[in-house]
Write a protein that holds these residues in place. Structure first.
Motif, PDB file in Angstrom:
ATOM      1  N   TRP A  38       0.849  -1.201   0.000  1.00  0.00           N
ATOM      2  CA  TRP A  38       0.000   0.000   0.000  1.00  0.00           C
ATOM      3  C   TRP A  38       0.883   1.249   0.000  1.00  0.00           C
ATOM      4  O   TRP A  38       0.632   2.203  -0.750  1.00  0.00           O
ATOM      5  N   ARG A  42       2.145   4.249  -3.285  1.00  0.00           N
ATOM      6  CA  ARG A  42       1.987   5.691  -3.105  1.00  0.00           C
ATOM      7  C   ARG A  42       3.317   6.407  -2.958  1.00  0.00           C
ATOM      8  O   ARG A  42       3.360   7.603  -2.648  1.00  0.00           O
ATOM      9  N   THR A  56      -7.196   0.994  10.058  1.00  0.00           N
ATOM     10  CA  THR A  56      -8.117  -0.073   9.685  1.00  0.00           C
ATOM     11  C   THR A  56      -8.425  -0.971  10.876  1.00  0.00           C
ATOM     12  O   THR A  56      -9.565  -1.435  11.035  1.00  0.00           O
ATOM     13  N   THR A 202      -6.085 -10.459   3.674  1.00  0.00           N
ATOM     14  CA  THR A 202      -6.122  -9.401   2.674  1.00  0.00           C
ATOM     15  C   THR A 202      -4.903  -9.478   1.755  1.00  0.00           C
ATOM     16  O   THR A 202      -3.974 -10.248   1.993  1.00  0.00           O
ATOM     17  N   SER A 203      -4.920  -8.692   0.681  1.00  0.00           N
ATOM     18  CA  SER A 203      -3.794  -8.438  -0.236  1.00  0.00           C
ATOM     19  C   SER A 203      -3.601  -9.487  -1.316  1.00  0.00           C
ATOM     20  O   SER A 203      -2.655  -9.398  -2.089  1.00  0.00           O
ATOM     21  N   VAL A 226      -7.883  -6.831  -1.697  1.00  0.00           N
ATOM     22  CA  VAL A 226      -7.771  -5.519  -1.055  1.00  0.00           C
ATOM     23  C   VAL A 226      -6.594  -5.502  -0.084  1.00  0.00           C
ATOM     24  O   VAL A 226      -6.432  -6.419   0.736  1.00  0.00           O
ATOM     25  N   ASP A 230      -6.754  -0.519   2.997  1.00  0.00           N
ATOM     26  CA  ASP A 230      -7.970  -0.212   2.241  1.00  0.00           C
ATOM     27  C   ASP A 230      -9.126  -1.140   2.598  1.00  0.00           C
ATOM     28  O   ASP A 230     -10.203  -1.037   2.004  1.00  0.00           O
ATOM     29  N   SER A 232     -12.124  -2.014   4.187  1.00  0.00           N
ATOM     30  CA  SER A 232     -13.148  -1.195   4.831  1.00  0.00           C
ATOM     31  C   SER A 232     -14.145  -2.047   5.609  1.00  0.00           C
ATOM     32  O   SER A 232     -14.154  -3.280   5.531  1.00  0.00           O
ATOM     33  N   GLU A 235     -16.022  -4.204   3.233  1.00  0.00           N
ATOM     34  CA  GLU A 235     -15.322  -5.436   2.882  1.00  0.00           C
ATOM     35  C   GLU A 235     -15.478  -6.475   3.992  1.00  0.00           C
ATOM     36  O   GLU A 235     -15.600  -7.685   3.725  1.00  0.00           O
TER      37      GLU A 235
END
Length: 253
Positions: A38, A42, A56, A202-203, A226, A230, A232, A235
């Protein structure tokens, strides 16, 4: 059937995942994966991803508590994570302090009980002090039990349990024929807890990564692309909704 809470979810979220409150998993375990990716996407340092992931944790803990989940176990730091760069490990060791400093009062207000699963050895004193304080201040709470798997490795947990059983047998306190699955459970970090009903990872990774290998024997598994920062509340509802549509047979027809 739809109940009042599932209708509320449908009204609040952009996509509806109606839930039956009578079929909420009692114990949900989560492998929180993807913080580093993540951050990399960015152009940020990996630690930025870990901090975003902490937000999260806050959101999913609230959601689990609101739904009436009894146990939420989060894989926070594995025994293998010590191999990461020193500055990243040091940052990860500060995160429990930071999270509990900012969230403890709300956890108390929500009637959440904090526990830790894992080896205390190697953990910095400041990290342990923050966890001990949270455990002490929430020990009388009767709502969601929030387990942080910290310095946790399932193979290490199983080896420790086997050593304890061998010691009991050697001392004459345990007969070989009494070494059952239930006996082993008593020596695990999760003693007294039900096994997870649902595992979420996740991921996009499709492996257990040395997490609760014994306890996850019959868990339903939900893998999503996800990244953890991220992931949520919606999810989370989606994972539970899929769980509720599965037929758990435990090896039977």
């Amino acid at each position: 059937m739809l109940n009042r809470f599932s209708k509320w979810i449908q009204g609040q979220e952009s996509e509806s995942f109606p839930l039956d409150l009578d079929k909420i998993p009692s114990h949900i375990a989560i492998i929180m994966d993807g913080n580093g990716r993540w951050a990399r996407k960015r152009g940020l340092p990996r630690v930025a991803g870990h901090r975003a992931g902490m937000r999260t944790v806050r959101e999913i803990t609230r959601a689990a508590s609101d739904l009436g989940v009894k146990y939420l176990t989060l894989y926070a730091f594995s025994t293998e994570n010590w191999k990461r760069p020193k500055d990243e490990v040091e940052f990860l060791m500060r995160l429990p302090q930071e999270y509990l400093l900012t969230e403890l009062e709300e956890l108390i207000e929500q009637n959440v009980q904090v526990r830790m699963l894992g080896k205390q050895e190697q953990l910095p004193n400041d990290t342990l002090d923050a966890v001990y304080q949270a455990q002490e201040r929430t020990k009388e709470n009767t709502g969601l039990i929030l387990n942080f798997a910290l310095n946790y490795g399932s193979r290490d947990e199983l080896l420790h349990a086997i050593q304890q059983i061998a010691s009991e047998a050697q001392s004459g306190n345990l007969n070989p024929e009494d070494i059952t699955a239930q006996a082993l459970n008593r020596f695990l970090y999760t003693a007294g807890m039900p096994d997870p009903d649902l595992l979420i990872r996740t991921s996009g990774e499709l492996r257990l990564s040395n997490f609760m290998l014994w306890q996850l024997a019959y868990a339903e598994m939900f893998f999503c692309e996800v990244l953890w920062p991220d992931f949520s509340k919606e999810e989370f509802y989606k994972a539970i909704s899929e769980y509720q549509h599965r037929n758990r047979r435990y090896g039977a027809l």
